[in-house]
Design a protein around this motif. Structure first.
Motif, PDB file in Angstrom:
ATOM      1  N   VAL A  94     -10.266   0.116   4.426  1.00  0.00           N
ATOM      2  CA  VAL A  94      -9.666  -0.905   3.562  1.00  0.00           C
ATOM      3  C   VAL A  94      -8.212  -0.561   3.257  1.00  0.00           C
ATOM      4  CG1 VAL A  94      -9.751  -1.892   1.239  1.00  0.00           C
ATOM      5  CG2 VAL A  94     -11.841  -1.676   2.575  1.00  0.00           C
ATOM      6  N   LEU A  95      -7.949   0.708   2.974  1.00  0.00           N
ATOM      7  CA  LEU A  95      -6.588   1.106   2.622  1.00  0.00           C
ATOM      8  C   LEU A  95      -5.604   0.944   3.785  1.00  0.00           C
ATOM      9  CD1 LEU A  95      -7.188   4.243   0.395  1.00  0.00           C
ATOM     10  CD2 LEU A  95      -6.322   2.024  -0.318  1.00  0.00           C
ATOM     11  N   PHE A  96      -6.087   1.122   5.013  1.00  0.00           N
ATOM     12  CA  PHE A  96      -5.191   0.991   6.161  1.00  0.00           C
ATOM     13  C   PHE A  96      -5.239  -0.405   6.778  1.00  0.00           C
ATOM     14  CE2 PHE A  96      -5.821   5.637   6.093  1.00  0.00           C
ATOM     15  CZ  PHE A  96      -4.498   5.990   5.900  1.00  0.00           C
ATOM     16  N   ALA A  97      -6.367  -1.070   6.725  1.00  0.00           N
ATOM     17  CA  ALA A  97      -6.494  -2.397   7.333  1.00  0.00           C
ATOM     18  C   ALA A  97      -5.804  -3.462   6.489  1.00  0.00           C
ATOM     19  CB  ALA A  97      -7.959  -2.750   7.531  1.00  0.00           C
ATOM     20  N   ALA A  98      -5.920  -3.374   5.191  1.00  0.00           N
ATOM     21  CA  ALA A  98      -5.322  -4.389   4.326  1.00  0.00           C
ATOM     22  C   ALA A  98      -3.803  -4.452   4.494  1.00  0.00           C
ATOM     23  CB  ALA A  98      -5.712  -4.147   2.873  1.00  0.00           C
ATOM     24  N   PRO A  99      -3.088  -3.334   4.447  1.00  0.00           N
ATOM     25  CA  PRO A  99      -1.638  -3.431   4.664  1.00  0.00           C
ATOM     26  C   PRO A  99      -1.289  -3.926   6.074  1.00  0.00           C
ATOM     27  CG  PRO A  99      -2.162  -1.353   3.624  1.00  0.00           C
ATOM     28  CD  PRO A  99      -3.463  -1.999   3.996  1.00  0.00           C
ATOM     29  N   TYR A 100      -2.085  -3.508   7.069  1.00  0.00           N
ATOM     30  CA  TYR A 100      -1.808  -3.970   8.431  1.00  0.00           C
ATOM     31  C   TYR A 100      -1.951  -5.484   8.513  1.00  0.00           C
ATOM     32  CZ  TYR A 100      -2.462  -5.188  13.276  1.00  0.00           C
ATOM     33  OH  TYR A 100      -2.364  -5.811  14.485  1.00  0.00           O
ATOM     34  N   LEU A 101      -3.047  -6.014   7.958  1.00  0.00           N
ATOM     35  CA  LEU A 101      -3.254  -7.458   8.003  1.00  0.00           C
ATOM     36  C   LEU A 101      -2.176  -8.202   7.226  1.00  0.00           C
ATOM     37  CD1 LEU A 101      -7.135  -7.611   7.603  1.00  0.00           C
ATOM     38  CD2 LEU A 101      -5.783  -7.970   9.686  1.00  0.00           C
ATOM     39  N   LEU A 102      -1.761  -7.642   6.110  1.00  0.00           N
ATOM     40  CA  LEU A 102      -0.686  -8.246   5.328  1.00  0.00           C
ATOM     41  C   LEU A 102       0.626  -8.229   6.113  1.00  0.00           C
ATOM     42  CD1 LEU A 102       0.141  -9.461   2.596  1.00  0.00           C
ATOM     43  CD2 LEU A 102       0.679  -7.146   1.856  1.00  0.00           C
ATOM     44  N   MET A 103       0.933  -7.103   6.731  1.00  0.00           N
ATOM     45  CA  MET A 103       2.164  -6.998   7.530  1.00  0.00           C
ATOM     46  C   MET A 103       2.094  -7.936   8.730  1.00  0.00           C
ATOM     47  SD  MET A 103       4.325  -4.795   6.266  1.00  0.00           S
ATOM     48  CE  MET A 103       5.283  -4.209   7.627  1.00  0.00           C
ATOM     49  N   ARG A 104       0.942  -8.025   9.338  1.00  0.00           N
ATOM     50  CA  ARG A 104       0.800  -8.906  10.504  1.00  0.00           C
ATOM     51  C   ARG A 104       1.060 -10.350  10.112  1.00  0.00           C
ATOM     52  NH1 ARG A 104      -4.713 -10.123  13.734  1.00  0.00           N
ATOM     53  NH2 ARG A 104      -3.808 -11.557  15.238  1.00  0.00           N
ATOM     54  N   ARG A 105       0.502 -10.751   8.985  1.00  0.00           N
ATOM     55  CA  ARG A 105       0.647 -12.137   8.545  1.00  0.00           C
ATOM     56  C   ARG A 105       2.057 -12.439   8.062  1.00  0.00           C
ATOM     57  NH1 ARG A 105      -0.746 -14.858   3.417  1.00  0.00           N
ATOM     58  NH2 ARG A 105      -1.186 -17.017   3.946  1.00  0.00           N
ATOM     59  N   SER A 106       2.645 -11.511   7.337  1.00  0.00           N
ATOM     60  CA  SER A 106       3.937 -11.814   6.719  1.00  0.00           C
ATOM     61  C   SER A 106       5.141 -11.348   7.529  1.00  0.00           C
ATOM     62  CB  SER A 106       3.987 -11.202   5.317  1.00  0.00           C
ATOM     63  OG  SER A 106       3.927  -9.798   5.395  1.00  0.00           O
ATOM     64  N   VAL A 107       4.956 -10.427   8.483  1.00  0.00           N
ATOM     65  CA  VAL A 107       6.113  -9.908   9.232  1.00  0.00           C
ATOM     66  C   VAL A 107       5.952 -10.110  10.737  1.00  0.00           C
ATOM     67  CG1 VAL A 107       7.472  -7.844   9.741  1.00  0.00           C
ATOM     68  CG2 VAL A 107       6.634  -8.219   7.432  1.00  0.00           C
TER      69      VAL A 107
END
Length: 168
Positions: A94-107
């Motif tokens: 969760v700690l690593f997947a959530a930021p990745y998914l957020l970065m993927r969507r927003s960046v």
């Protein structure tokens, strides 16, 4: 001496048949008391032997129960450790997947779309739209710069077309 127990559990004894039949009652009572004291010591020895057997059985049952409890305790510790490891792994995901998914969507996705627009503009397709120009972050600034390049390319193409018309 013949031994028997009463309803109350008391040990009673009587003289053996070896005593003469004409003996006085006092002698018989004396013999019974004498034999009874011997019987008492034998009875105490039998009682201690019985207690030792009972104690051995109690010790065996206790050892079995302690072993069972230890095994249960070991299993509980194992399950607790396994649960902790699974919880830690899930937390890490969760700690690593959530930021990745957020970065993927927003960046990553907006940058990929901007890259495609730049490739199309570089290929001469001036009718494509530049994505993310409405954003207020760095990606929006980059999209604004690409829009300026597009607008300048359209003006340059229009000026080139005018020059060709004027030369005719």
């Amino acid at each position: 001496v013949v031994e028997y127990r009463t309803a109350d559990g008391d040990v009673m004894a009587s003289a053996k048949a070896r005593e003469p039949a004409n003996r006085a009652d006092a002698v018989i009572v004396r013999d019974i008391v004498s034999e009874g004291s011997k019987l008492g010591s034998v009875s105490v020895a039998l009682t201690f032997h019985s207690l030792n057997k009972v104690q051995a059985e109690i010790d065996q049952i206790t050892a079995q129960r302690v072993a069972t409890m230890k095994q249960g305790f070991d299993e509980a510790i194992y399950n607790l450790a396994l649960g902790f490891i699974i919880a830690a792994a899930a937390s890490a995901v969760v700690l690593f997947a959530a930021p990745y998914l957020l970065m993927r969507r927003s960046v990553f996705t907006p940058l990929g779309r901007l890259q495609n627009a730049m490739i199309r503009l570089a290929g001469g397709e001036l009718d494509c739209t530049v994505p993310a120009t409405e954003r207020k972050d760095e990606i929006g600034e980059m999209a604004g710069a690409v829009q300026i390049f597009k607008d300048n390319a359209i003006r340059t193409k229009a000026l080139e077309a005018e020059q060709v018309e004027q030369k005719r």
